[in-house]
Write an enzyme that holds these catalytic residues in place. Structure first.
Site, PDB file in Angstrom:
ATOM      1  N   GLN A 173     -34.637  40.721  -3.286  1.00  9.49           N
ATOM      2  CA  GLN A 173     -34.103  40.699  -2.329  1.00  9.49           C
ATOM      3  C   GLN A 173     -35.163  39.346  -1.897  1.00  9.49           C
ATOM      4  OE1 GLN A 173     -31.976  43.167  -0.569  1.00  9.49           O
ATOM      5  NE2 GLN A 173     -32.155  42.725  -2.947  1.00  9.49           N
ATOM      6  N   ALA A 223     -30.282  47.903   6.947  1.00  7.71           N
ATOM      7  CA  ALA A 223     -29.643  47.890   5.590  1.00  7.71           C
ATOM      8  C   ALA A 223     -30.726  46.222   5.664  1.00  7.71           C
ATOM      9  CB  ALA A 223     -28.894  48.602   4.826  1.00  7.71           C
ATOM     10  N   HIS A 224     -30.395  45.755   4.194  1.00  6.92           N
ATOM     11  CA  HIS A 224     -30.368  44.488   4.429  1.00  6.92           C
ATOM     12  C   HIS A 224     -28.486  44.080   4.817  1.00  6.92           C
ATOM     13  CE1 HIS A 224     -28.604  44.844  -0.822  1.00  6.92           C
ATOM     14  NE2 HIS A 224     -28.033  46.002   0.640  1.00  6.92           N
ATOM     15  N   ASN A 225     -29.290  42.422   5.205  1.00  6.15           N
ATOM     16  CA  ASN A 225     -27.544  42.052   5.438  1.00  6.15           C
ATOM     17  C   ASN A 225     -27.297  41.960   6.228  1.00  6.15           C
ATOM     18  OD1 ASN A 225     -28.543  40.096   2.533  1.00  6.15           O
ATOM     19  ND2 ASN A 225     -27.070  41.855   1.683  1.00  6.15           N
TER      20      ASN A 225
END
Length: 348
Positions: free
Chosen positions: A206, A247-249
C-alpha cells in the site's frame, strides 16, 4: 464529586462567554450541566426538542436553555437562557465547561518519549510519556501527543490537534488543525490488498497514505487504512464514531458523520454533509452524493447520487412474523411473474 461537576460558575459568566438572553438571577451559581431529569437547583440543563416539554415543566434545574417560545414553560423560580438553538448552545457550553475543568497539558516532551532524527516539535506542543515520534515528523503548535502513542516517520500533526494515548499514527500520514483522535485508533495501517496466484495470495504493498483535514474527530478503535496508490482522504469537519473501518482509497467529503461500527469498503467516494447510522455498510467503488443520509444497519450496494434519507433494513418483528415475512419476500419474484401472467389473461 457529582459527575460533570466543576468549580462553581455564575450565570453571568456563562452568558458573558457564550451569549444568549438571560431571564433570572445572573448571580445564580451553577456547578454542573445535567439532563432535565437529573438536574437539581445548581444544575444547568436544556430543552432541545418540543416533545420533551413535560420534562422541562417537571425539572428541578436551576437554569435551562430554551427557545423563546418555550420560555413560558420554564418552572417558577428557575432561570433561563433564551437562544435560537439550545442544542447548539449546549454543545458550545460543554467545550467552554471542559476548558475550565481540564487540567492544562504539561507543555514539552516527556523524558521517557523517544524522538527520532530531524523531528520538528513546536515549543508549545506536548508529547506524553513513552510516546514515539518517528524521523522527520512534524508536531504543530499546541498539539498534544498522548502517552504510548506512536507517530510515524514523516507524519504531520497540525496545530491544536489532540491525539490520545495508545494511538498508531502511521508514517507519512497527515492531520490538520484542531483534530481529535481517540485511544486505540489506527491511522495508516495497510489497506486490504492481495492478488490471487495459484491458490494463494500475493500481498500488494500500500503505497499511498492517509490525509485528514481540519476539525476532524476520529473515535476510539477506529481504523483508517492507507491508500494502495492514491491517498485515503477525510475532508474538513468529518466526524467518525468508535469502531469504524475506513478502507483504502476511500474519500469522505466535508462534515460527513458516521456512527459506530460503520464499514466503508475500498475506493468508495462519499460526498459532503452525509450521515450514516450505526453499523451501516457501504460496498466498494460506489459513489455517495452530497446530503445523503443512510439509516442504521443499512447495506448500500449501489451508488446513490440524489440527496435524501435511505433505509435498507428489514423491520424488526417477533420472530414468527419475521420468518413468515422473510419467506414471502423470497417468493416475491415468483409472485410477480404469476401476477403478470394473470394480467395478460384478463387484459383485453
Amino acid at each position: 464529586m457529582t459527575p460533570g461537576a466543576t468549580a462553581p460558575v455564575r450565570l453571568a459568566d456563562i452568558v458573558s462567554g457564550l451569549g444568549g438572553e438571560l431571564h433570572g438571577d445572573d448571580q445564580r451559581v451553577i456547578t454542573r450541566i445535567a439532563s432535565l431529569e437529573s438536574a437539581d437547583e445548581t444544575s444547568l440543563s436544556f430543552l432541545a426538542q418540543a416533545r420533551f416539554k413535560p420534562l422541562l415543566q417537571a425539572t428541578r434545574a436551576g437554569c435551562v436553555l430554551v427557545r423563546a417560545d418555550m420560555l413560558p414553560l420554564v418552572p417558577e423560580g428557575a432561570s433561563a437562557i433564551v437562544t435560537p438553538d439550545p442544542y447548539l448552545y449546549y454543545a458550545r457550553l460543554t467545550r467552554w465547561w471542559l476548558a475550565r475543568k481540564r487540567q492544562s497539558d504539561t507543555v514539552g516532551v516527556h523524558g521517557s518519549a523517544v524522538i527520532g532524527q530531524g523531528v520538528v516539535i513546536h515549543p508549545t506542543a506536548t508529547v506524553g510519556a513513552f510516546a514515539v515520534i518517528g524521523d522527520r515528523a512534524v508536531i504543530g503548535e499546541h498539539a498534544v501527543i498522548g502517552s504510548h502513542t506512536e507517530v510515524g516517520a514523516d507524519a504531520v500533526v497540525g496545530s491544536a490537534t489532540r491525539i490520545a494515548s495508545r494511538v498508531a499514527f502511521g508514517h507519512d500520514c497527515r492531520i490538520g488543525a484542531r483534530g481529535t483522535i481517540h485511544s486505540g485508533a489506527v491511522i495508516g495501517a495497510d489497506g486490504f490488498g492481495f492478488a490471487p496466484f495459484e491458490g494463494r495470495w500475493e500481498k500488494i504493498e500500500q503505497l499511498g497514505t492517509v490525509v485528514i483535514g481540519d476539525d476532524v474527530d476520529v473515535g476510539a478503535n477506529t481504523c483508517i487504512d492507507r491508500g494502495a496508490l492514491d491517498d485515503t482522504v477525510l475532508s474538513d469537519g468529518v466526524k467518525l464514531d468508535n469502531l469504524i473501518q475506513i478502507a483504502h482509497n476511500v474519500r469522505i467529503g466535508a462534515h460527513t458523520a458516521m456512527a459506530g461500527c460503520v464499514g466503508v469498503a475500498g475506493s468508495a467516494r462519499i460526498g459532503a454533509g452525509c450521515t450514516f447510522g450505526g453499523a451501516a455498510m457501504i460496498l466498494g467503488h460506489l459513489e455517495i452524493g452530497d446530503g445523503v443520509h443512510i439509516s442504521a444497519a443499512s447495506v448500500v450496494m449501489s451508488s446513490i447520487l440524489k440527496p435524501g434519507q435511505y433505509s435498507g433494513v428489514f423491520p424488526i418483528d417477533d420472530n414468527g412474523s419475521w420468518e413468515k415475512n422473510a419467506a414471502t419476500l423470497r417468493q416475491l419474484h415468483t409472485l410477480r411473474t404469476r401476477l403478470r401472467a394473470l394480467e395478460k389473461k384478463i387484459t383485453p
